[in-house]
Scaffold this motif. Sequence first.
Motif, PDB file in Angstrom:
ATOM      1  N   ALA A 141     121.089  79.948  35.828  1.00 37.63           N
ATOM      2  CA  ALA A 141     121.259  79.305  34.514  1.00 37.63           C
ATOM      3  C   ALA A 141     122.692  78.815  34.327  1.00 37.63           C
ATOM      4  O   ALA A 141     122.918  77.732  33.776  1.00 37.63           O
ATOM      5  CB  ALA A 141     120.874  80.281  33.397  1.00 37.63           C
ATOM      6  N   ILE A 142     123.653  79.578  34.797  1.00 30.76           N
ATOM      7  CA  ILE A 142     125.053  79.158  34.705  1.00 30.76           C
ATOM      8  C   ILE A 142     125.296  77.956  35.617  1.00 30.76           C
ATOM      9  O   ILE A 142     125.918  76.974  35.209  1.00 30.76           O
ATOM     10  CB  ILE A 142     125.997  80.331  35.042  1.00 30.76           C
ATOM     11  N   SER A 143     124.795  78.027  36.850  1.00 30.02           N
ATOM     12  CA  SER A 143     124.967  76.918  37.795  1.00 30.02           C
ATOM     13  C   SER A 143     124.336  75.625  37.288  1.00 30.02           C
ATOM     14  O   SER A 143     124.878  74.540  37.495  1.00 30.02           O
ATOM     15  CB  SER A 143     124.357  77.277  39.152  1.00 30.02           C
ATOM     16  N   GLU A 144     123.194  75.752  36.614  1.00 30.62           N
ATOM     17  CA  GLU A 144     122.488  74.587  36.065  1.00 30.62           C
ATOM     18  C   GLU A 144     123.093  74.132  34.728  1.00 30.62           C
ATOM     19  O   GLU A 144     122.607  73.186  34.127  1.00 30.62           O
ATOM     20  CB  GLU A 144     121.000  74.914  35.863  1.00 30.62           C
ATOM     21  N   GLN A 145     124.109  74.843  34.272  1.00 26.02           N
ATOM     22  CA  GLN A 145     124.778  74.573  32.993  1.00 26.02           C
ATOM     23  C   GLN A 145     123.819  74.646  31.805  1.00 26.02           C
ATOM     24  O   GLN A 145     123.949  73.913  30.821  1.00 26.02           O
ATOM     25  CB  GLN A 145     125.514  73.238  33.025  1.00 26.02           C
ATOM     26  N   ASP A 146     122.867  75.568  31.893  1.00 21.18           N
ATOM     27  CA  ASP A 146     121.923  75.778  30.788  1.00 21.18           C
ATOM     28  C   ASP A 146     122.633  76.239  29.524  1.00 21.18           C
ATOM     29  O   ASP A 146     122.122  76.060  28.424  1.00 21.18           O
ATOM     30  CB  ASP A 146     120.845  76.790  31.184  1.00 21.18           C
ATOM     31  N   TRP A 147     123.815  76.816  29.670  1.00 20.91           N
ATOM     32  CA  TRP A 147     124.572  77.274  28.505  1.00 20.91           C
ATOM     33  C   TRP A 147     124.948  76.112  27.593  1.00 20.91           C
ATOM     34  O   TRP A 147     125.258  76.315  26.432  1.00 20.91           O
ATOM     35  CB  TRP A 147     125.809  78.062  28.937  1.00 20.91           C
ATOM     36  N   HIS A 170     133.437  79.272  21.629  1.00 20.12           N
ATOM     37  CA  HIS A 170     133.079  78.974  23.014  1.00 20.12           C
ATOM     38  C   HIS A 170     131.846  78.088  23.112  1.00 20.12           C
ATOM     39  O   HIS A 170     130.899  78.248  22.343  1.00 20.12           O
ATOM     40  CB  HIS A 170     132.801  80.270  23.784  1.00 20.12           C
ATOM     41  N   ALA A 171     131.851  77.211  24.112  1.00 21.97           N
ATOM     42  CA  ALA A 171     130.668  76.388  24.380  1.00 21.97           C
ATOM     43  C   ALA A 171     129.574  77.232  25.027  1.00 21.97           C
ATOM     44  O   ALA A 171     128.390  77.016  24.789  1.00 21.97           O
ATOM     45  CB  ALA A 171     131.035  75.224  25.288  1.00 21.97           C
ATOM     46  N   GLY A 172     129.974  78.194  25.844  1.00 18.92           N
ATOM     47  CA  GLY A 172     129.013  79.049  26.538  1.00 18.92           C
ATOM     48  C   GLY A 172     128.978  80.442  25.942  1.00 18.92           C
ATOM     49  O   GLY A 172     130.017  81.072  25.758  1.00 18.92           O
ATOM     50  N   VAL A 173     127.768  80.925  25.653  1.00 21.23           N
ATOM     51  CA  VAL A 173     127.595  82.274  25.105  1.00 21.23           C
ATOM     52  C   VAL A 173     126.518  82.982  25.926  1.00 21.23           C
ATOM     53  O   VAL A 173     125.423  82.455  26.124  1.00 21.23           O
ATOM     54  CB  VAL A 173     127.172  82.245  23.619  1.00 21.23           C
TER      55      VAL A 173
END
Length: 167
Positions: A51-57, A25-28
């Motif tokens: 953080a999810i909205s800002e795509q910090d993942w 996965h790209a996001g963890v």
Amino acid sequence: MNVIAAGRREEGKDTLMLWHAKQRHAGVVIFDQRGLYSGIHCWNADELEEAISEQDWRKDILVYRFDTADVEAEFEGVCEVLFPPRMTRGGFALIISEAGDLQSANSINPALKRALGQHKTRPHEQEVTIYQASHRMAEFHGKSKALIDELYIFNTQHPRDLEAIIE
């Protein structure tokens, strides 16, 4: 996907789960009640949502930490963000370190039960993988064990754990 890792302390459960999660996965997102992980720290559900909205993942793993003693309430807050009512989010891994704090052989946190049974599995790019680590197989609820896709066991000798593995 549902993945369980069980075994003694300092055996590599968390290291294995993080490696696997990054491969898939790209996001963890990590529910880190012991303060083990480095990454982008989120201290409440609002910070996780931001953080999810800002795509910090895309920059690093998202690490959810908290200062309260109410592990179950904190986990429910994480699940409200990651698993909204219609399960509209996907394409990420959730690592739960010390998953035994959210379940036992006879009970399971309702948010964990829902996430395990209803998270996205298709299409591939929207798949969610839930990783759970704990010291003993006997700590996992039947729902967790029934939905296992992968099981990793590290140096387990306790008789009740061996019985749980056989089961």
